[in-house]
Design a protein around this motif. Sequence first.
Motif: not given
Lengths: 429, 566, 130
Positions: B469, B471-474
């Motif tokens: 995901n 949006n949740e993983t930098d």
Amino acid sequence: MKINDVVCPFCGCLCDDLEITVEHNRIVAVDNGCTLANAKFMSKEQLASPIRRTGEGWENISYDEAIQYTVDMLLDADRPLLYGWSGTHGEAQCIGVHVSELVGGIIDSTTSVCHGPSILAIQEVGHPGCTLGRVKNRADVVIYWGCNPLEAHPRHMSRYTTYADGYFLQNAFRERKVIVVDVRETETARVADEFIRIKEGGDYAVLSALRAIVRGKGDVVPESVAGVSRSQLERIVTLCKDAKFGAIFFGLGLTMTRGKYKNVRNAIELVDELSRHTKFTITPMRGHWNVYGSNEVFTWMTGYPYAIDFCRGIAFYNPGETSAIDLLARKECDACLIIGSDPGAHFPRGCVEHLAEIPTVVIDPVPTMTTALADVQIPVAVSGIDADGTAYRMDGVPIRVRKVIEPTLPNDREVLKSIHAKMKEAKGQ
Amino acid sequence: MTELLIRNACVIDPLNDICGEVMDIAVRDGKIVESVGSGAEVIDAGGSLTMPGGIDSHTHICGTKVNFGRYMSPEDMRAGRTARRGHMHSTSGYSVPTTYGTSYRYSAMGYTTALEGAMAPLEARHTHEEFTHTPLQDMMANTLFDGNWPIMQAIHDGDIRRAAAIVGWTLSAVKGFAIKLTNPGGTEAWGWGKDVASIRDPVPHFEVTPAEIIRAMIEANEMLNLPHSVHLHCNCLGKPGNHQCTLETFDLVPNANNKRQSLYATHVQFHSYGGSSWRDICSRSEEICRAINSKPQIVIDMGQVMFGKTTTMTADGPMEFNLYRLYHNKWSNHDVELETGSGIIPVYYSRKNLVNSIMWSIGLELALLTDNPWQCILSTDNPNGAPFVKYPEIMALLMSKRYRNEIFGTVHPDTEHNVPLAAIDRELTWNDIAIMTRGAPAKALGIEDLGKGHLGEGADADIAIYPININETDPATSAEEVIRAFGQTDYTIKRGRVVCRQGTCMVDGKNTTIWVDPHISENYSMDHDPEFAKNFDRYYTVRMSNYPVQEEYIRRNLCIETEAQL
Amino acid sequence: MKFILNTGRTVTQGRHVEHKYHQGYFEETSSCFIHPLDLMDLDLEDGEHVEVVSEWGSVVLRAVSCEDLRKGMIFVPLGPFANHIIPPRTHSTGMPDFKNITVELARTERERLTQWELMEKIGGKRYENQ
């Protein structure tokens, strides 16, 4: 009707300039071919129907029966060997790999009794080679080592080397030096500019001596090496180093004699040495028309060129253990499918004896020595005559062999396809 | 009619300017459509990253030299073996897997299309046979013209139109896709054991220079209206100081096509070296990238090196021999009459070796210093720089400065004095990676209009859903996550069918071969050119009538017909 | 007398690979090419029969005088006769010793077996429907 540019399915030269005359779906004349090509195209000895061995002799059976017999034999076997393949086209070889994988069998080609050792050498040190046209257009020194092209590859010298026109040679026949190395003074040796006659089993030593001289260490070479004088070896090295393009062709004289793959390795390393001075290449004289194709197909499908054992699901390769001669000599395999080769004539008796004991099916257009050892033979169309398909020339060039007459029998890939399909069905896949 | 609906896909589709939008993708009969009926099969992507199927625009996976790499390397075959399972055949090989091994592993990584980097026309049939056994990717073949006699003759005579006509005839005959030049002129010189030293160094006997060959082929390429540009492996590969040769080559390139680049320079890492010997070799990625940034007519791929064992293989015969003399391992060479050469040696790239560390660094620098990701495609020149299974690690290195630093800390300590990598802070985005592996290769190859490399309506439904995901993983701090996700899709979809599910291939598959057929006027047709036919039958060892690849070898295929200005 | 045996292809053998039940194949593959001086030493005339014995077995062949060979060496074309006495071991290479094998030669009055008889001797069955 004349058909031009027909490809010959006999030896690894794959000459593709034959002219075939066909009348009423029969070949009546072959032009441009050698004596081997003529014999193959003019052969009229095919079996008309599958046969099965009975107590007293042989009976004709249907294709369905023959195929079912093969399927049952392979499914029942614990250690089936699928051997041959050099006398058929690539598309059939592909199905052969699938069948072997499906039954967890061993697949091996005639490579193991011709240039198998050359492959082992190549796997150690690599292979500096080229296509035959590179030699034809450029080579001013050609060496035939342990091979006799005038008998085994009759048009090799006229199409690719000695007698062939070359772009960079004004008068190819005069400008090319031909060196023949053999234990016998063969026909080929008699047409050479230089014949090196070595004692049986002396190849390795002679190659080592040549390498030493190329490296400038000629002083360690004794006066005579395996029957060859040092002065002759020095003359050869000078010829090679002065060449603009040198090409070595080698045959079973290196692979079948003492030293086997080490002989070939030494020859390759000689080319490696010479490549530091001038251009040099080396090419094995592959025998069967599509034996190299079996190596190519097996390699892209399984990762290995021959002697592949699927008994553990993965492809496992260990020539000497998983090669046909060793399996038969150990009496390990319990069923055998043979296609496009004749081990009955070409394997040592100790191997052939085991073939006679186990269920054996032969897929081949004509009766061969192996027929006598088989339980069933399935005749097929002849690749390159009444079946088409892909073959790989001795230098790796892929050529499509043609169909010049209409078949009356199914071809190899059709027979193998139905065997494969029935086996998948039986295994519920 | 078969229908599929992918729900809740977090889509990155650079060719359609979609970047991280959560949406549904509808598929009917293998193509992306506006919507599907309620009976469609549904896959819930659950917000996972969804992209068009990956495209490798330069990889060596099928054909004569690839197979020779396998043939001579049982040790490599042993290093990657899987048993037959379900629809999957057994596989062997690590750096040069069997065709099925290659196909399954690419598919597991979401790749659905690949360009074989080098096919000798004389041996084209072999490449096509292996394509048939690479069932889960659509395939194209770069066709080698670097040492082609009649073409060099035509260039020498100043007859570019004839050169173009020969290229066109050959591409049609061998079912090739694009013009490949590998060390132009050098492979012919290698026929005498020699090489060319620069782009101004004439080829023995033919008296044309590499520069003349390159310029003529760029012109011919446009005359033939080919989808792809000339695909060039520059001269002087792997030689310290070769960046000069590369820059001079780039200066030859006109801006000749408004739709795509005029030159595709491949594995530029191997061509970006400063210094004068192995002792003072250094990175010249900055100059190379400055040139690329100012020349929109050039697209490159990286040719990234990753540490470990691999096999090098190229048509560049002389280069392989030089490399062999450094490694002393084993060496194969295969010259092809009237056309080209090739060589193979196994190598080991060590992080403790300064030169190897510099090479590793340069590849990354090229991607990070090329401003426009559309001009720099992700590649390892598989398997030359590394096997393609290393792509996820490369993506992580490009997306995370932290991860880069971590690896940089393990390479040869003198590396930092010879490369600018440590000073580069740029971190590529998810969108950059999608461009470098989907949009850019599709555009560079000229196959986006065939529906490759994007998810717009009408496109081929080649889709990769990665278990991550965005949006949740930098990615800057989650290299491991990135590597894991790009290493194996949840779903790889080809022509609207799930072909691979979490690493397991679900179907037998069947590839499509994409090739070009330029239509050339009678006057320029080599089929009716007595001079061409005469020399062909005289100097080749295969008759002209047996040379063309028959229809049997391209059972499922897509022919791009072009109108040549000839 | 001890000799070195080599085997190999010949053009006549090659012409008959698909005609193995022909007399021509029989004649060629059951030939033992031998140097004329060796014939004299064996007290043999060209065309007479000779028994060739290896560690693996023995076979009766027809001696054919041939000056291509070095003295002390015999050549038998590839085929079932040569293979009757070739040992099946490969030294772990997959390739038997088809060349450079030590054999004993002696004059014999016995007849040659045919290629089919050789196969039947080991449990095969000839196919006769020609």
